[in-house]
Scaffold this motif. Structure first.
Motif, PDB file in Angstrom:
ATOM      1  N   VAL A 309       9.427  -6.634  49.068  1.00 46.70           N
ATOM      2  CA  VAL A 309       9.261  -5.502  48.153  1.00 46.70           C
ATOM      3  C   VAL A 309       9.897  -5.828  46.795  1.00 46.70           C
ATOM      4  N   GLU A 310      11.034  -6.487  46.811  1.00 49.83           N
ATOM      5  CA  GLU A 310      11.671  -6.898  45.561  1.00 49.83           C
ATOM      6  C   GLU A 310      10.775  -7.862  44.785  1.00 49.83           C
ATOM      7  N   GLN A 311      10.107  -8.767  45.523  1.00 52.14           N
ATOM      8  CA  GLN A 311       9.206  -9.705  44.856  1.00 52.14           C
ATOM      9  C   GLN A 311       7.984  -8.977  44.292  1.00 52.14           C
ATOM     10  N   VAL A 312       7.477  -7.976  45.011  1.00 51.82           N
ATOM     11  CA  VAL A 312       6.353  -7.179  44.513  1.00 51.82           C
ATOM     12  C   VAL A 312       6.712  -6.553  43.167  1.00 51.82           C
ATOM     13  N   GLU A 313       7.899  -5.960  43.108  1.00 50.08           N
ATOM     14  CA  GLU A 313       8.344  -5.313  41.869  1.00 50.08           C
ATOM     15  C   GLU A 313       8.512  -6.326  40.743  1.00 50.08           C
ATOM     16  N   ALA A 314       9.059  -7.498  41.066  1.00 51.01           N
ATOM     17  CA  ALA A 314       9.251  -8.537  40.050  1.00 51.01           C
ATOM     18  C   ALA A 314       7.910  -9.089  39.559  1.00 51.01           C
ATOM     19  N   ASN A 315       6.938  -9.230  40.474  1.00 49.51           N
ATOM     20  CA  ASN A 315       5.645  -9.824  40.124  1.00 49.51           C
ATOM     21  C   ASN A 315       4.750  -8.871  39.338  1.00 49.51           C
ATOM     22  N   THR A 316       4.816  -7.575  39.668  1.00 47.72           N
ATOM     23  CA  THR A 316       3.849  -6.630  39.095  1.00 47.72           C
ATOM     24  C   THR A 316       4.473  -5.547  38.225  1.00 47.72           C
ATOM     25  N   GLY A 317       5.776  -5.328  38.377  1.00 49.88           N
ATOM     26  CA  GLY A 317       6.411  -4.213  37.682  1.00 49.88           C
ATOM     27  C   GLY A 317       6.085  -2.875  38.322  1.00 49.88           C
ATOM     28  N   LEU A 318       5.483  -2.926  39.533  1.00 48.24           N
ATOM     29  CA  LEU A 318       5.083  -1.709  40.243  1.00 48.24           C
ATOM     30  C   LEU A 318       5.764  -1.638  41.602  1.00 48.24           C
ATOM     31  N   LEU A 319       5.874  -0.414  42.108  1.00 49.22           N
ATOM     32  CA  LEU A 319       6.352  -0.201  43.468  1.00 49.22           C
ATOM     33  C   LEU A 319       5.301   0.625  44.219  1.00 49.22           C
ATOM     34  N   PRO A 320       5.068   0.322  45.497  1.00 42.97           N
ATOM     35  CA  PRO A 320       4.083   1.102  46.252  1.00 42.97           C
ATOM     36  C   PRO A 320       4.625   2.483  46.600  1.00 42.97           C
ATOM     37  N   VAL A 321       3.698   3.373  46.943  1.00 41.53           N
ATOM     38  CA  VAL A 321       4.101   4.704  47.402  1.00 41.53           C
ATOM     39  C   VAL A 321       4.613   4.616  48.833  1.00 41.53           C
ATOM     40  N   GLU A 322       3.905   3.823  49.657  1.00 42.62           N
ATOM     41  CA  GLU A 322       4.294   3.667  51.058  1.00 42.62           C
ATOM     42  C   GLU A 322       4.034   2.239  51.511  1.00 42.62           C
ATOM     43  N   LEU A 323       4.621   1.900  52.658  1.00 45.16           N
ATOM     44  CA  LEU A 323       4.562   0.529  53.158  1.00 45.16           C
ATOM     45  C   LEU A 323       4.421   0.548  54.673  1.00 45.16           C
ATOM     46  N   SER A 324       3.651  -0.390  55.198  1.00 45.99           N
ATOM     47  CA  SER A 324       3.532  -0.525  56.651  1.00 45.99           C
ATOM     48  C   SER A 324       3.802  -1.966  57.065  1.00 45.99           C
ATOM     49  N   ALA A 325       4.396  -2.114  58.243  1.00 44.83           N
ATOM     50  CA  ALA A 325       4.711  -3.443  58.770  1.00 44.83           C
ATOM     51  C   ALA A 325       4.852  -3.341  60.283  1.00 44.83           C
ATOM     52  N   ASP A 326       4.678  -4.467  60.990  1.00 42.49           N
ATOM     53  CA  ASP A 326       4.780  -4.418  62.446  1.00 42.49           C
ATOM     54  C   ASP A 326       6.234  -4.463  62.900  1.00 42.49           C
ATOM     55  N   THR A 327       6.422  -4.457  64.200  1.00 41.71           N
ATOM     56  CA  THR A 327       7.768  -4.321  64.766  1.00 41.71           C
ATOM     57  C   THR A 327       8.704  -5.473  64.428  1.00 41.71           C
ATOM     58  N   GLY A 328       8.139  -6.622  64.070  1.00 39.31           N
ATOM     59  CA  GLY A 328       8.981  -7.766  63.721  1.00 39.31           C
ATOM     60  C   GLY A 328       9.843  -7.523  62.489  1.00 39.31           C
ATOM     61  N   TYR A 329       9.451  -6.547  61.666  1.00 39.67           N
ATOM     62  CA  TYR A 329      10.171  -6.261  60.422  1.00 39.67           C
ATOM     63  C   TYR A 329      11.176  -5.119  60.565  1.00 39.67           C
ATOM     64  N   LEU A 330      11.300  -4.566  61.773  1.00 41.74           N
ATOM     65  CA  LEU A 330      12.167  -3.409  61.957  1.00 41.74           C
ATOM     66  C   LEU A 330      13.635  -3.777  61.791  1.00 41.74           C
ATOM     67  N   SER A 331      14.217  -3.340  60.714  1.00 39.09           N
ATOM     68  CA  SER A 331      15.625  -3.572  60.408  1.00 39.09           C
ATOM     69  C   SER A 331      16.121  -2.359  59.628  1.00 39.09           C
ATOM     70  N   GLN A 332      17.094  -1.672  60.143  1.00 42.59           N
ATOM     71  CA  GLN A 332      17.590  -0.466  59.488  1.00 42.59           C
ATOM     72  C   GLN A 332      18.070  -0.765  58.075  1.00 42.59           C
ATOM     73  N   GLN A 333      18.768  -1.877  57.924  1.00 39.04           N
ATOM     74  CA  GLN A 333      19.304  -2.226  56.607  1.00 39.04           C
ATOM     75  C   GLN A 333      18.173  -2.453  55.608  1.00 39.04           C
ATOM     76  N   ASP A 334      17.127  -3.179  56.037  1.00 38.65           N
ATOM     77  CA  ASP A 334      16.000  -3.452  55.148  1.00 38.65           C
ATOM     78  C   ASP A 334      15.230  -2.180  54.817  1.00 38.65           C
ATOM     79  N   VAL A 335      14.947  -1.372  55.830  1.00 38.16           N
ATOM     80  CA  VAL A 335      14.172  -0.144  55.617  1.00 38.16           C
ATOM     81  C   VAL A 335      14.916   0.800  54.672  1.00 38.16           C
ATOM     82  N   GLU A 336      16.204   0.958  54.879  1.00 41.30           N
ATOM     83  CA  GLU A 336      16.981   1.846  54.011  1.00 41.30           C
ATOM     84  C   GLU A 336      17.024   1.319  52.580  1.00 41.30           C
TER      85      GLU A 336
END
Length: 450
Positions: A309-336
């Protein structure tokens, strides 16, 4: 013969014609600045070489030799090169030389997309895929076998050197030190004696072959030793990161290194284990443009969400409204961390079995005392959560399939830095193909600057 008007033969809607137009819109300065002066024969123009590489990858052609053949036989390739025919060495050297610039080229495709019509990011889908490395798993060795393999090689090297030394000593005793033994006196015409001399020369050759074999085995031993040291260093670094004593750290007996591409790792892929890299992709759901990408060595997708998500913002100057990912990305620290940016996350908490009926959607307010994982599971099960998460399957997965099946089936280069550059090139090509299919008008660099 090459038609006089190749563009008319190809048609204005041809992909090759689109790539020719791209040269007016993309910023090639990261590549051009590598050429400060001409030396000897003028090189092929860097922009032409970049367009050639991009079009070849767009056609799923990554072999430099096949690109060379297409420059002779394929009218689209000949149109792009203006009839020039760079050989495979030139193509390969150019590709390796500009790996770092390809990442800048990928980011520039997003600048071009923003100038052409990408005004916002609605839904972002993040996913990872194991990408086959240019290496065989049969050229790998586990840490548990390395010590034993090095001992066996030491024994073989010692034996070969002893045998070669014994043959040399026998020849010295028979002919005298410094004599090869195959110097035939002019008067020696006897065929029997001549045959004996040939047999003696063959023994000398045998000694030389044993020495050559010993040198080859010594080189292999050095490779194994280097791989063993790398695994031990990696184990110490991981222990230090955990706060453990690095001196007591020891690699797992099953930890492996590949001798063809030491940076690649054994990973599960397509129901088997292969030498691979883990490629990460973040794609916009509306356009299927890749807005962030990375290649790593970890088999896990954990802790990749926030960096993407940080790279998305750096590359485009935009942030998405929402995001989806599978269970492999489940991390409380990252999600918060991501939700602190105002991006709502829909991350699966487990894998549902095929054909299993989904539980009913929860209603009302969430009960108090739910854990982070329970809250996320409940959100995914809501009607809005199911709708949001369903977009992942029609965004990230198809995008990865398109890149893997039509652009880069496997890495051609070896080493983490090189495959990162090659993947950047592949993602840039994917984005340009999407712009071509979307039919967006490409503004010139001058118009974009204005």
């Amino acid at each position: 013969m090459l038609p006089q008007y190749a563009r008319e033969v190809l048609g204005e809607g041809h992909l090759a014609c689109f790539f020719v137009e791209v040269r007016k819109a993309l910023d090639f300065s990261p590549i051009l600045k590598a050429y400060t002066q001409e030396r000897g024969q003028p090189p092929y123009h860097p922009v032409m070489m970049t367009l050639l590489l991009m079009y070849a990858y767009a056609r799923g052609i990554t072999s430099s030799r096949e690109i060379e053949r297409r420059c002779e036989t394929d009218i689209a390739f000949r149109y792009l090169t203006g009839g020039e025919r760079p050989d495979h060495d030139t193509v390969c050297t150019f590709r390796v030389r500009h790996l770092e610039a390809f990442r800048a080229l990928f980011v520039d495709t997003l600048r071009l997309a923003r100038s052409s019509g990408l005004k916002k990011l609605g839904h972002l889908a993040v996913d990872g895929s194991k990408w086959k490395a240019n290496a065989s798993k049969h050229k790998a060795m586990s840490y548990g076998r390395m010590e034993e393999a090095m001992k066996k090689l030491d024994e073989q090297i010692d034996r070969l050197l002893q045998e070669a030394e014994a043959l040399d000593a026998e020849e010295d005793k028979r002919y005298g030190k410094g004599q090869r033994g195959d110097e035939l006196p002019e008067e020696m015409k006897d065929p029997n004696k001549r045959a004996e001399r040939l047999r003696q020369a063959a023994r000398q050759l045998e000694a030389e072959k044993k020495l050559e074999l010993a040198v080859e085995k010594e080189k292999r031993r050095e490779k194994i030793g280097k791989a063993k040291e790398d695994l031990e260093k990696e184990a110490r670094e991981k222990a230090e990161a955990r706060g453990d004593d690095p001196e007591k750290a020891r690699p797992s007996e099953k930890a492996q290194r590949n001798f063809t591409d030491p940076d690649s790792r054994i990973m599960p892929r397509a129901g088997a284990f292969q030498q691979s890299y883990n490629a990460q992709v973040a794609a916009d759901a509306d356009t299927q443009l890749i807005v962030a990408q990375e290649v790593g060595q970890s088999t896990s997708d954990a802790r990749q969400l926030a960096p993407m998500v940080e790279q998305v913002e750096a590359n485009t100057g935009l942030l998405p409204v929402e995001l989806s990912a599978d269970t492999g990305y489940l991390s409380q620290q990252d999600v918060e961390k991501v939700e602190d940016k105002g991006v709502e996350c829909f991350v699966a908490t487990g894998r549902s079995k095929h054909g299993e009926e989904a539980p009913p959607a929860p209603r009302g307010r969430p009960p108090a005392g739910l854990s982070f994982k329970e809250r996320m599971k409940r959100k995914i099960l809501t009607k809005r959560g199911r709708k949001a998460y369903a977009r992942r399957k029609v965004t990230a997965e198809p995008v990865i399939g398109q890149v893997k099946n039509t652009v880069l089936p496997r890495f051609s280069l070896r080493g983490l830095t090189k495959v990162q550059g090659e993947f950047s090139l592949a993602c840039a090509v994917h984005n340009l193909k999407k712009l071509w299919k979307l039919g967006w008008e490409l503004p010139s660099l001058a118009a974009q600057a204005a």
